[in-house]
Design a protein around this motif. Structure first.
Motif, PDB file in Angstrom:
ATOM      1  N   GLY B 239      -3.234   3.110  -8.676  1.00  0.00           N
ATOM      2  CA  GLY B 239      -2.196   4.133  -8.804  1.00  0.00           C
ATOM      3  C   GLY B 239      -1.057   3.849  -7.849  1.00  0.00           C
ATOM      4  N   LYS B 240       0.139   4.264  -8.240  1.00  0.00           N
ATOM      5  CA  LYS B 240       1.312   3.874  -7.455  1.00  0.00           C
ATOM      6  C   LYS B 240       1.794   4.938  -6.485  1.00  0.00           C
ATOM      7  N   SER B 241       1.262   6.155  -6.596  1.00  0.00           N
ATOM      8  CA  SER B 241       1.785   7.190  -5.711  1.00  0.00           C
ATOM      9  C   SER B 241       1.159   7.049  -4.334  1.00  0.00           C
ATOM     10  N   PRO B 242       1.820   7.592  -3.310  1.00  0.00           N
ATOM     11  CA  PRO B 242       1.281   7.458  -1.964  1.00  0.00           C
ATOM     12  C   PRO B 242       0.120   8.415  -1.731  1.00  0.00           C
ATOM     13  N   GLU B 243      -0.784   8.423  -2.647  1.00  0.00           N
ATOM     14  CA  GLU B 243      -1.960   9.278  -2.557  1.00  0.00           C
ATOM     15  C   GLU B 243      -2.967   8.481  -1.722  1.00  0.00           C
ATOM     16  N   ILE B 244      -3.682   9.157  -0.832  1.00  0.00           N
ATOM     17  CA  ILE B 244      -4.418   8.441   0.210  1.00  0.00           C
ATOM     18  C   ILE B 244      -5.450   7.445  -0.326  1.00  0.00           C
ATOM     19  N   THR B 245      -6.161   7.805  -1.407  1.00  0.00           N
ATOM     20  CA  THR B 245      -7.180   6.867  -1.904  1.00  0.00           C
ATOM     21  C   THR B 245      -6.543   5.558  -2.355  1.00  0.00           C
ATOM     22  N   ASP B 246      -5.507   5.686  -3.192  1.00  0.00           N
ATOM     23  CA  ASP B 246      -4.844   4.482  -3.684  1.00  0.00           C
ATOM     24  C   ASP B 246      -4.201   3.705  -2.542  1.00  0.00           C
ATOM     25  N   THR B 247      -3.626   4.438  -1.613  1.00  0.00           N
ATOM     26  CA  THR B 247      -2.957   3.775  -0.496  1.00  0.00           C
ATOM     27  C   THR B 247      -3.950   2.960   0.317  1.00  0.00           C
ATOM     28  N   ILE B 248      -5.109   3.552   0.575  1.00  0.00           N
ATOM     29  CA  ILE B 248      -6.110   2.823   1.353  1.00  0.00           C
ATOM     30  C   ILE B 248      -6.619   1.620   0.563  1.00  0.00           C
ATOM     31  N   ILE B 249      -6.775   1.802  -0.732  1.00  0.00           N
ATOM     32  CA  ILE B 249      -7.204   0.656  -1.542  1.00  0.00           C
ATOM     33  C   ILE B 249      -6.173  -0.462  -1.441  1.00  0.00           C
ATOM     34  N   PHE B 250      -4.887  -0.100  -1.532  1.00  0.00           N
ATOM     35  CA  PHE B 250      -3.834  -1.120  -1.397  1.00  0.00           C
ATOM     36  C   PHE B 250      -4.008  -1.879  -0.080  1.00  0.00           C
ATOM     37  N   HIS B 251      -4.167  -1.137   1.003  1.00  0.00           N
ATOM     38  CA  HIS B 251      -4.224  -1.804   2.306  1.00  0.00           C
ATOM     39  C   HIS B 251      -5.498  -2.621   2.485  1.00  0.00           C
ATOM     40  N   LEU B 252      -6.625  -2.068   2.032  1.00  0.00           N
ATOM     41  CA  LEU B 252      -7.872  -2.816   2.214  1.00  0.00           C
ATOM     42  C   LEU B 252      -7.860  -4.087   1.364  1.00  0.00           C
ATOM     43  N   ILE B 253      -7.325  -3.986   0.162  1.00  0.00           N
ATOM     44  CA  ILE B 253      -7.285  -5.196  -0.666  1.00  0.00           C
ATOM     45  C   ILE B 253      -6.336  -6.209  -0.044  1.00  0.00           C
ATOM     46  N   ARG B 254      -5.214  -5.714   0.471  1.00  0.00           N
ATOM     47  CA  ARG B 254      -4.302  -6.650   1.130  1.00  0.00           C
ATOM     48  C   ARG B 254      -4.995  -7.312   2.332  1.00  0.00           C
ATOM     49  N   ASN B 255      -5.727  -6.499   3.084  1.00  0.00           N
ATOM     50  CA  ASN B 255      -6.486  -7.065   4.209  1.00  0.00           C
ATOM     51  C   ASN B 255      -7.387  -8.198   3.741  1.00  0.00           C
ATOM     52  N   LEU B 256      -8.077  -7.951   2.627  1.00  0.00           N
ATOM     53  CA  LEU B 256      -9.019  -8.964   2.158  1.00  0.00           C
ATOM     54  C   LEU B 256      -8.300 -10.173   1.563  1.00  0.00           C
TER      55      LEU B 256
END
Ligand code: SF4
Ligand code: SF4
Ligand code: SF4
Ligand code: SF4
Lengths: 339, 321
Positions: B239-256
């Motif tokens: 999801g593209k909105s700054p909703e916390i679940t999606d946002t954390i997924i974005f960051h964790l995937i980027r981390n990986l």
């Protein structure tokens, strides 16, 4: 014009809160941004480098509607909004966005298009703009038909003379609001003189504006010029400039939902992102970084003025502060003029 | 040092060893420098190097669909330690041929984190600065304040053990013989000591500030996929909105995605307009990779990257343990 001593601000806030949800600059961690305020002590009065207040009327993610099974639920209307302490460059930006969301026309003679989400929030709002006694070094509002004490877009102008705030009604709404509140002193001649002094000092702190006629002539001829390659080389298309710009208003629409319920939301988007113009075929008319970089400045300083009569920039300098590679809009304008 | 740097770059142009050089010039604000692209010798005099040179210039190698590389140019890049590690990474990942790169090392003494400086001076207008050993004097309208240089350095510099380019063609002055006496994972160790709940709280507190502008990804030299998974919409992964679940997924995937590839330059954290501590989790993963696979990104061109090699005696338990 009325006068509010700083220690009486709480009383004023109480009056305002009766009819409005009040937003004002609030410091949280290292950032100062516009938040809903309950107490005067939470307001950060002096910082000119706040985040922009765009989100109050045009949130980064805004639900258009929700649905459950086959029923659509509209978003309910909230109490009217008052914003305390925006700067003139932000107040003017509301007017600029309003030209799009509030009264856009496809062609002359058309009925206005009105964006209900923007209109319901913005039209009932009360904007208190504070004059900038000490403009920042990134401010260039005087280049783009704005200024440290410009009242465009303001309902009430606020002047900070050190001891207190002087409030001057600008719009009908603002004048009415001030005439309705009692218990505050009227300003005197000396206060008015003080304001003139503040205005004059602020003027001297700003840089010399560019030649606007020359800008028009040059920008019209610049499309194929190599200055765009040179200037865009360092831009990494991060979009920070557009997300922090009070006048940028492009958005994307997304559906988020599970089986029988969900919502449609609109989200800020940015002309700096490659997928902004990516077409279903896979073709991207603004494929390279340069194309996107040029678009940002062309929109602000050519297309928008041609269509709406104003630059889509109020000279707030926020983009200069946030750009990680020091793209400075003043340099860009100077380069256009000089080529 | 800057004079020597300019002379060296001029020499490289004269000897036809480079077609272009990427470095820094003075910026339009006192605490900012600006990336500089030098195509001809006359422009070399604009080159600088100081504490404001925070950009990781390696990013321009992969930026804009590797436009510069495709031109087949021989590119000189002026680099701090972390920037050099990005160039090494690009060679390892075959983004540019080693012979098309001229790596010009400069002795980095740490770069400023503008946000930290502004906080120290209560957001007052800064007009200039001067560095005197371990102290920095910040000058502004009607004030002057002396600060500890380490305190206002970027988080990445506070934990950096490779301030000098580990691989280079030219080095201005001499690379230091000894690694700095710094505990590179001090902040990570502290984070690890927190309870699971507190760690989660720290992560959600930080990432809830994210506005999903992706400035972090765009300045990151290690993020150069043609289409980033967050931009893909057919299928849409997230999801593209700054909703916390999606946002954390974005960051964790980027981390990986940058695991074993992050060079800890801190460009992401400095570019983030919301001031989010983006380095912490990247460092956490860097530490895991170092401990488990004995690998550090961007140090050695010939070493196989941790995520692209396999040894039978590797630990098999879940990496985030
Ligand atoms: S903030 Fe700077 S680098 Fe980022 S998109 Fe805007 S101009 Fe480009
Ligand atoms: S373009 Fe820059 S200076 Fe102009 S309104 Fe936007 S953020 Fe402010
Ligand atoms: S730069 Fe900061 S706000 Fe933007 S996407 Fe990255 S973490 Fe989020
Ligand atoms: S993730 Fe951040 S610290 Fe790591 S390489 Fe990318 S920008 Fe640098």
């Amino acid at each position: 014009m009325i006068k509010i001593e700083k220690n009486k601000f709480d009383e004023f806030l109480e009056i305002l809160k009766k009819e409005y949800n009040v937003f004002a600059p609030k410091k949280e961690g290292a950032q100062t941004s516009f938040k809903e305020i309950k107490f005067a002590k939470d307001i950060e009065f002096n910082n000119i480098n706040t985040k922009i207040p765009k989100e109050i009327f045009f949130p980064q993610a805004e639900e258009l509607f929700m649905y459950k099974d086959s029923k659509i639920e509209n978003i309910e209307k909230k109490k009217a909004i008052a914003v305390w302490g925006v700067r003139p460059c932000s107040a003017k930006s509301f007017i600029l966005i309003d030209k799009i969301f509030g009264r856009a026309k496809q062609k002359p003679g058309d009925k206005n298009f009105e964006d209900p989400l923007w209109k319901t929030k913005y039209d009932d709002s009360l904007v208190f703009t504070i004059g900038c006694n000490t403009p920042a070094s990134t401010c260039f509002c005087n280049w783009v038909d704005c200024g440290p004490f410009d009242s465009t877009g303001s309902d009430v102008m606020v002047y900070d003379d050190g001891n207190g705030f002087l409030l001057e009604g600008i719009s009908k709404k603002g004048i009415k609001f001030l005439s309705d509140i009692k218990d505050f002193e009227e300003s005197n001649d000396k206060d008015r003189q003080n304001i003139e002094v503040l205005k004059n000092i602020a003027e001297t702190m700003l840089s010399k504006p560019i030649d606007k006629d020359l800008l028009k002539v040059k920008i019209d001829k610049s499309w194929n010029h190599s200055i765009w390659d040179e200037m865009s080389a360092k831009c990494i298309n991060c979009g920070a400039c557009t997300y922090n710009c009070p006048t940028c208003h492009c958005f994307d629409i997304q559906d988020e939902g599970k089986s029988n319920k969900g919502k449609r939301i609109r989200l800020w988007d940015s002309c700096m992102f490659p997928d902004f113009t990516n077409e279903a075929s896979g073709h991207n008319p603004r494929d390279l970084s340069k194309d996107r970089f040029r678009q940002r400045f062309m929109h602000k300083f050519k297309y928008f003025p041609e269509n709406n009569g104003d630059y889509l920039c109020t000279g707030c300098g926020k983009c200069i502060q946030v750009c990680p590679v020091n793209v400075d809009v003043r340099d860009v304008l100077n380069k256009i003029i000089e080529f | 040092m800057v004079k020597e740097l300019q002379e060296k770059v001029k020499q490289l142009f004269k000897d036809k060893k480079v077609d272009m050089v990427i470095g820094w010039r003075k910026g339009s604000l006192p605490l900012s420098s600006s990336p500089l692209f030098i195509n001809k010798i006359e422009d070399v005099d604009n080159l600088i190097f100081d504490e404001t040179c925070q950009n990781n210039l390696a990013v321009y190698i992969t930026k804009d669909k590797r436009r510069l590389v495709k031109d087949g140019k021989k590119i000189g890049v002026i680099v701090k330690g972390c920037d050099a590690r990005s160039l090494v990474l690009y060679c390892v990942e075959k983004q540019i041929k080693r012979e098309n790169l001229v790596i010009i090392g400069v002795p980095c003494k740490g770069v400023f984190d503008k946000r930290k400086v502004m906080e120290q001076v209560d957001n007052k207008e800064v007009l200039g600065f001067s560095v005197n050993g371990k102290e920095v004097t910040i000058k502004g309208q009607e004030f002057e304040k002396t600060l500890d240089k380490f305190e206002i350095a970027s988080d990445s510099c506070q934990s950096c053990v490779y301030p000098d380019a580990p691989v280079f063609d030219e080095f201005i002055t001499e690379p230091r013989k000894e690694k700095p006496d710094i505990d590179e994972f001090a902040k990570v160790d502290k984070f690890e000591e927190l309870s699971l709940d507190d760690r989660w709280k720290k992560i959600t507190d930080e990432y809830s500030k994210c506005v999903r502008c992706y400035a972090c990804r765009n300045v990151c030299p290690s993020c150069y996929c043609n289409v980033c998974f967050v931009d893909q919409n057919d299928p849409q992964w997230i999801g593209k909105s700054p909703e916390i679940t999606d946002t954390i997924i974005f960051h964790l995937i980027r981390n990986l995605h940058v695991a074993g590839r992050c060079v800890e330059c801190g460009a992401c954290a400095r570019a983030c307009p919301e001031g989010i501590d983006l380095l912490l989790l990247n460092k956490k993963i860097t530490k895991e990779i170092k401990e488990r696979f004995g690998y550090t990104a961007g140090i050695n061109i010939d070493e196989k990257p941790a995520m692209q090699s396999y040894c039978e005696n590797e630990k098999q338990d879940f990496i985030m343990g």
